[in-house]
Design a protein around this motif. Structure first.
Motif, PDB file in Angstrom:
ATOM      1  N   GLU A 200      18.346  18.042  -8.612  1.00 17.23           N
ATOM      2  CA  GLU A 200      17.462  17.704  -7.491  1.00 17.23           C
ATOM      3  C   GLU A 200      16.429  16.669  -7.902  1.00 17.23           C
ATOM      4  OE1 GLU A 200      15.815  21.371  -6.170  1.00 17.23           O
ATOM      5  OE2 GLU A 200      17.573  21.938  -4.969  1.00 17.23           O
TER       6      GLU A 200
ATOM      7  N   ASN B  50      22.009  23.735 -13.397  1.00 21.24           N
ATOM      8  CA  ASN B  50      21.583  22.331 -13.320  1.00 21.24           C
ATOM      9  C   ASN B  50      20.925  21.982 -11.984  1.00 21.24           C
ATOM     10  OD1 ASN B  50      22.666  21.806 -15.871  1.00 21.24           O
ATOM     11  ND2 ASN B  50      24.667  21.290 -15.022  1.00 21.24           N
ATOM     12  N   LYS B  51      20.649  22.969 -11.151  1.00 25.24           N
ATOM     13  CA  LYS B  51      20.152  22.686  -9.800  1.00 25.24           C
ATOM     14  C   LYS B  51      18.826  21.942  -9.828  1.00 25.24           C
ATOM     15  CE  LYS B  51      18.907  24.877  -5.432  1.00 25.24           C
ATOM     16  NZ  LYS B  51      18.736  26.161  -4.691  1.00 25.24           N
ATOM     17  N   THR B  52      17.872  22.421 -10.632  1.00 22.98           N
ATOM     18  CA  THR B  52      16.545  21.789 -10.677  1.00 22.98           C
ATOM     19  C   THR B  52      16.632  20.370 -11.236  1.00 22.98           C
ATOM     20  OG1 THR B  52      15.547  23.964 -11.036  1.00 22.98           O
ATOM     21  CG2 THR B  52      14.189  22.034 -11.504  1.00 22.98           C
TER      22      THR B  52
ATOM     23  N   VAL C 228      27.489  20.103 -10.855  1.00 23.16           N
ATOM     24  CA  VAL C 228      26.898  20.864  -9.752  1.00 23.16           C
ATOM     25  C   VAL C 228      27.037  22.346 -10.075  1.00 23.16           C
ATOM     26  CG1 VAL C 228      26.930  21.306  -7.285  1.00 23.16           C
ATOM     27  CG2 VAL C 228      27.509  19.035  -8.145  1.00 23.16           C
ATOM     28  N   SER C 229      25.966  22.935 -10.581  1.00 24.35           N
ATOM     29  CA  SER C 229      25.962  24.350 -10.935  1.00 24.35           C
ATOM     30  C   SER C 229      24.554  24.898 -10.759  1.00 24.35           C
ATOM     31  CB  SER C 229      26.439  24.552 -12.380  1.00 24.35           C
ATOM     32  OG  SER C 229      25.597  23.886 -13.288  1.00 24.35           O
ATOM     33  N   ALA C 230      24.444  26.210 -10.820  1.00 29.74           N
ATOM     34  CA  ALA C 230      23.136  26.847 -10.631  1.00 29.74           C
ATOM     35  C   ALA C 230      22.174  26.501 -11.753  1.00 29.74           C
ATOM     36  CB  ALA C 230      23.317  28.357 -10.530  1.00 29.74           C
TER      37      ALA C 230
END
Length: 279
Positions: A264, A259-261, A255-257
């Motif tokens: 999701e 890996n956000k896309t 959970v990191s910025a």
């Protein structure tokens, strides 16, 4: 008489022919002791085992040390303790600089093990495959593999066997051309009389005899979980356990910025896959 004989044999069983034990070379016995007994999930133990493995006869062409180490690393996860997966992942990262072939072999074996189970699903291999899924997550947490490999494997588990055939894609395109536009398909007159029950039953029978409506699929998607698959029937839910095990193990670092896309998209694909299951 039969009961007396049975009791006598239970107290004094007949001599059994001893089976010849398989002779294991001393090197393999030492590896088994290192990885299955001494290895603990702490830096001191991992460092000690790593140094002992580096002292093995790697230059001897008659001994494939990389294959032996990888073999017993996987055995330590399958037959060892529950926390052994974390220690094995840390050991693989520790050996990555000096012996990169061990880490590469371990990652390949884990991915091949999961792929083999997906292609040959069997209840007796559930626990073994879950161990590989947990080890894959631990390898990501230790930095042995990038996030792209993890997300690709999760998407592969969800989509494998559910490829959209060209015939279904073409049928869904042709069906969309004849779908009614808007909410009202015809004009309703005020003086229209209610139909009789017999006419309604006849219409229901006609609807049953009609061909099933083709479910439209996306023109830009290669996979759809609604496509039937023999190796992944609607009642099978083990792939969900595999995906959840991987994501749960890697949740602390995934959970990191950056890996956000990807995360999701992965969760959306998992949710769509869940809705296709009957359980």
């Amino acid at each position: 008489m039969a009961m007396i004989t049975s009791a006598f044999l239970m107290v004094n069983p007949p001599a059994q022919n001893s089976r010849p034990r398989k002779e294991v070379p001393p090197l393999e016995l030492y590896l088994r002791d290192l990885l299955l007994t001494r290895l603990e999930p702490n830096d001191k133990s991992v460092s000690f085992v790593s140094k002992q493995i580096q002292r093995m006869p790697w230059s001897d062409p008659g001994i494939d040390c990389g294959a032996l180490v990888t073999k017993y690393m996987l055995k330590a996860c399958r037959r060892g303790r529950y926390k052994a997966t974390k220690a094995i992942a840390a050991l693989a990262v520790n050996l990555k600089r000096s012996k990169p072939e061990v880490t590469a072999r371990l990652i390949d074996d884990v991915l091949e093990e999961i792929q083999w189970f997906i292609y040959h699903p069997s209840f007796r291999d559930h626990q073994r495959t879950l161990v590989c899924a947990r080890l894959l997550g631990e390898l990501y947490c230790e930095g042995a593999i990038p996030s792209s490999i993890l997300f690709d494997e999760v998407n592969h588990i969800i989509n494998f066997g559910h490829d959209i055939p060209d015939a279904l894609r073409q049928a869904s395109v042709n069906q969309e051309l004849f779908l009614p536009r808007g909410n009202v398909s015809k004009t309703i007159h005020e003086d229209e009389e209610m139909e009789d029950e017999e006419n309604e039953e006849q219409e229901n029978e006609l609807e049953k005899n009609q061909q099933p409506v083709v479910i439209p699929v996306s023109l830009y998607s290669k996979h759809d979980p609604r496509v039937p698959c023999d190796i992944d029937p609607p009642m099978a839910a083990f792939r969900i356990k595999l995906v959840c095990t991987i994501l749960e193990t890697a949740s602390k670092h995934i959970v990191s910025a950056s890996n956000k896309t990807k995360l999701e998209f992965c969760l959306a694909s998992l949710q769509r896959y869940l809705f296709t299951k009957k359980m």
